[in-house]
Write a protein that holds these residues in place. Sequence first.
Motif, PDB file in Angstrom:
ATOM      1  N   ASP A  47       0.816  -1.215   0.000  1.00 19.67           N
ATOM      2  CA  ASP A  47       0.000   0.000   0.000  1.00 19.67           C
ATOM      3  C   ASP A  47       0.851   1.267   0.000  1.00 19.67           C
ATOM      4  O   ASP A  47       0.328   2.378   0.119  1.00 19.67           O
ATOM      5  CB  ASP A  47      -0.952   0.005   1.195  1.00 19.67           C
ATOM      6  N   GLY A  48       2.183   1.114  -0.110  1.00 20.67           N
ATOM      7  CA  GLY A  48       3.071   2.262  -0.184  1.00 20.67           C
ATOM      8  C   GLY A  48       3.595   2.755   1.143  1.00 20.67           C
ATOM      9  O   GLY A  48       4.443   3.655   1.171  1.00 20.67           O
ATOM     10  N   THR A  49       3.131   2.196   2.263  1.00 24.68           N
ATOM     11  CA  THR A  49       3.646   2.591   3.574  1.00 24.68           C
ATOM     12  C   THR A  49       5.011   1.952   3.805  1.00 24.68           C
ATOM     13  O   THR A  49       5.375   0.964   3.160  1.00 24.68           O
ATOM     14  CB  THR A  49       2.681   2.189   4.693  1.00 24.68           C
ATOM     15  N   PHE A  50       5.771   2.535   4.746  1.00 27.58           N
ATOM     16  CA  PHE A  50       7.114   2.048   5.038  1.00 27.58           C
ATOM     17  C   PHE A  50       7.149   1.342   6.384  1.00 27.58           C
ATOM     18  O   PHE A  50       6.487   1.768   7.338  1.00 27.58           O
ATOM     19  CB  PHE A  50       8.120   3.204   5.041  1.00 27.58           C
ATOM     20  N   GLN A  51       7.946   0.285   6.445  1.00 25.27           N
ATOM     21  CA  GLN A  51       8.173  -0.456   7.676  1.00 25.27           C
ATOM     22  C   GLN A  51       9.678  -0.527   7.914  1.00 25.27           C
ATOM     23  O   GLN A  51      10.428  -0.959   7.029  1.00 25.27           O
ATOM     24  CB  GLN A  51       7.587  -1.867   7.571  1.00 25.27           C
ATOM     25  N   GLU A  52      10.121  -0.099   9.103  1.00 26.07           N
ATOM     26  CA  GLU A  52      11.552  -0.114   9.397  1.00 26.07           C
ATOM     27  C   GLU A  52      12.025  -1.545   9.615  1.00 26.07           C
ATOM     28  O   GLU A  52      11.374  -2.331  10.303  1.00 26.07           O
ATOM     29  CB  GLU A  52      11.855   0.740  10.629  1.00 26.07           C
ATOM     30  N   ILE A  53      13.167  -1.885   9.042  1.00 23.63           N
ATOM     31  CA  ILE A  53      13.725  -3.232   9.144  1.00 23.63           C
ATOM     32  C   ILE A  53      15.220  -3.125   9.446  1.00 23.63           C
ATOM     33  O   ILE A  53      15.823  -2.058   9.313  1.00 23.63           O
ATOM     34  CB  ILE A  53      13.504  -4.042   7.848  1.00 23.63           C
ATOM     35  N   THR A  54      15.798  -4.236   9.851  1.00 24.24           N
ATOM     36  CA  THR A  54      17.239  -4.281  10.100  1.00 24.24           C
ATOM     37  C   THR A  54      17.966  -5.224   9.150  1.00 24.24           C
ATOM     38  O   THR A  54      19.182  -5.136   8.990  1.00 24.24           O
ATOM     39  CB  THR A  54      17.523  -4.726  11.543  1.00 24.24           C
ATOM     40  N   GLU A  55      17.233  -6.144   8.519  1.00 19.38           N
ATOM     41  CA  GLU A  55      17.802  -7.067   7.543  1.00 19.38           C
ATOM     42  C   GLU A  55      17.050  -6.917   6.234  1.00 19.38           C
ATOM     43  O   GLU A  55      15.828  -6.761   6.229  1.00 19.38           O
ATOM     44  CB  GLU A  55      17.712  -8.520   8.034  1.00 19.38           C
ATOM     45  N   PRO A  56      17.759  -6.978   5.102  1.00 22.18           N
ATOM     46  CA  PRO A  56      17.069  -6.809   3.820  1.00 22.18           C
ATOM     47  C   PRO A  56      16.161  -7.994   3.501  1.00 22.18           C
ATOM     48  O   PRO A  56      16.455  -9.135   3.863  1.00 22.18           O
ATOM     49  CB  PRO A  56      18.214  -6.706   2.813  1.00 22.18           C
ATOM     50  N   ASP A  57      15.047  -7.711   2.839  1.00 21.37           N
ATOM     51  CA  ASP A  57      14.187  -8.770   2.329  1.00 21.37           C
ATOM     52  C   ASP A  57      14.857  -9.441   1.138  1.00 21.37           C
ATOM     53  O   ASP A  57      15.788  -8.883   0.537  1.00 21.37           O
ATOM     54  CB  ASP A  57      12.836  -8.186   1.904  1.00 21.37           C
ATOM     55  N   PRO A  58      14.420 -10.650   0.769  1.00 20.78           N
ATOM     56  CA  PRO A  58      14.981 -11.294  -0.436  1.00 20.78           C
ATOM     57  C   PRO A  58      14.849 -10.367  -1.643  1.00 20.78           C
ATOM     58  O   PRO A  58      13.782  -9.824  -1.917  1.00 20.78           O
ATOM     59  CB  PRO A  58      14.103 -12.546  -0.594  1.00 20.78           C
ATOM     60  N   GLY A  59      15.958 -10.155  -2.333  1.00 20.61           N
ATOM     61  CA  GLY A  59      15.963  -9.276  -3.489  1.00 20.61           C
ATOM     62  C   GLY A  59      16.195  -7.815  -3.170  1.00 20.61           C
ATOM     63  O   GLY A  59      16.265  -6.986  -4.076  1.00 20.61           O
ATOM     64  N   GLN A  60      16.336  -7.474  -1.894  1.00 17.67           N
ATOM     65  CA  GLN A  60      16.585  -6.096  -1.477  1.00 17.67           C
ATOM     66  C   GLN A  60      18.034  -5.934  -1.059  1.00 17.67           C
ATOM     67  O   GLN A  60      18.612  -6.818  -0.408  1.00 17.67           O
ATOM     68  CB  GLN A  60      15.666  -5.709  -0.318  1.00 17.67           C
ATOM     69  N   ASN A  61      18.647  -4.804  -1.422  1.00 17.95           N
ATOM     70  CA  ASN A  61      20.038  -4.519  -1.064  1.00 17.95           C
ATOM     71  C   ASN A  61      20.112  -3.168  -0.361  1.00 17.95           C
ATOM     72  O   ASN A  61      19.550  -2.183  -0.850  1.00 17.95           O
ATOM     73  CB  ASN A  61      20.921  -4.469  -2.320  1.00 17.95           C
ATOM     74  N   PHE A  62      20.794  -3.117   0.782  1.00 24.47           N
ATOM     75  CA  PHE A  62      21.009  -1.857   1.484  1.00 24.47           C
ATOM     76  C   PHE A  62      22.199  -1.117   0.867  1.00 24.47           C
ATOM     77  O   PHE A  62      23.152  -1.737   0.388  1.00 24.47           O
ATOM     78  CB  PHE A  62      21.272  -2.090   2.959  1.00 24.47           C
ATOM     79  N   ALA A  63      22.164   0.213   0.944  1.00 23.00           N
ATOM     80  CA  ALA A  63      23.217   1.034   0.348  1.00 23.00           C
ATOM     81  C   ALA A  63      24.164   1.631   1.370  1.00 23.00           C
ATOM     82  O   ALA A  63      25.226   2.144   1.007  1.00 23.00           O
ATOM     83  CB  ALA A  63      22.592   2.167  -0.468  1.00 23.00           C
TER      84      ALA A  63
END
Length: 281
Positions: free
Chosen positions: A74-90
């Motif tokens: 729905d476009g809202t953000f959720q704070e995380i500490t580990e990337p989801d599969p396919g996500q990369n932190f910068a």
Amino acid sequence: MYCIKRVFFCKKLVTLLLTVFFALPMVAQGDLLITPRRVVFEGNKRVEELNLSNTGRDTSVYNVSFVQYRMADDGTFQEITEPDPGQNFADKNLRFFPRTVTLAPGEAQTVRMQVLNRERLAPGEYRSHVYFRSVPKEGALGLDNADADTSALSIRIIPIFGITIPIIIRVGESDTRVAISDVALQKVDDSTNVVAFTFNREGNMSAYGDVRVTHISPDGTNTLLGAVNGVAVYTPNKKRNFQVLIDRAVIVDLKSGSLKVEYLSQSDRNPAKLAEASINL
């Protein structure tokens, strides 16, 4: 997005510090104005400066750090500490200075962002969010009233404003494609209508652009019903559900003709069409 960050206990005084996160375009919250609203490092670009300005009447202090988010459907953000599969932190490939900013009323300052070791990154997109967190004045946490009843429980709520800016590193060529599906005209109440639809993203990088909803009458007249700028579908999300509020001041017959939804790249001259869909009314 609101969350309770810290709780202080002092002589039965409970102080709740509430942090407010915003990802807003020309970004402004509290008395802090930040430009640009997002940073994308691609090609040979390695350095960017964020411009901060204090529009208030008091001196303000901001700590600068990184936070990580996932985007929900729905476009809202959720704070995380580990990337989801396919996500990369910068964040591990970014450096910024300074880490604390003090701004007097009307004062401006820049925060310099720099990419590190881009050549070691695999092709794809990397995203983190730089977080500007206001530092509360020390006096706000004290017990200034010497005559206060220390046997009673009191609660003081201090809002701590924070703004987050997406910082994106792109490596290699983008093969991202976007389609729009499930377009529907929905009635919220007697005077409010929205056009709802779904973004469908495929590829190795996120999508970003402006949305335009147009009514096309049976005689071919085009009328802009609503627009939203700066709409993102971040990796690794495959879809995002979205709604555009129809401008109440625009008078058209929503029972005839058709509706067209366009997703356009941001450009002052000739924006490219990223996706388009239409429905008959």
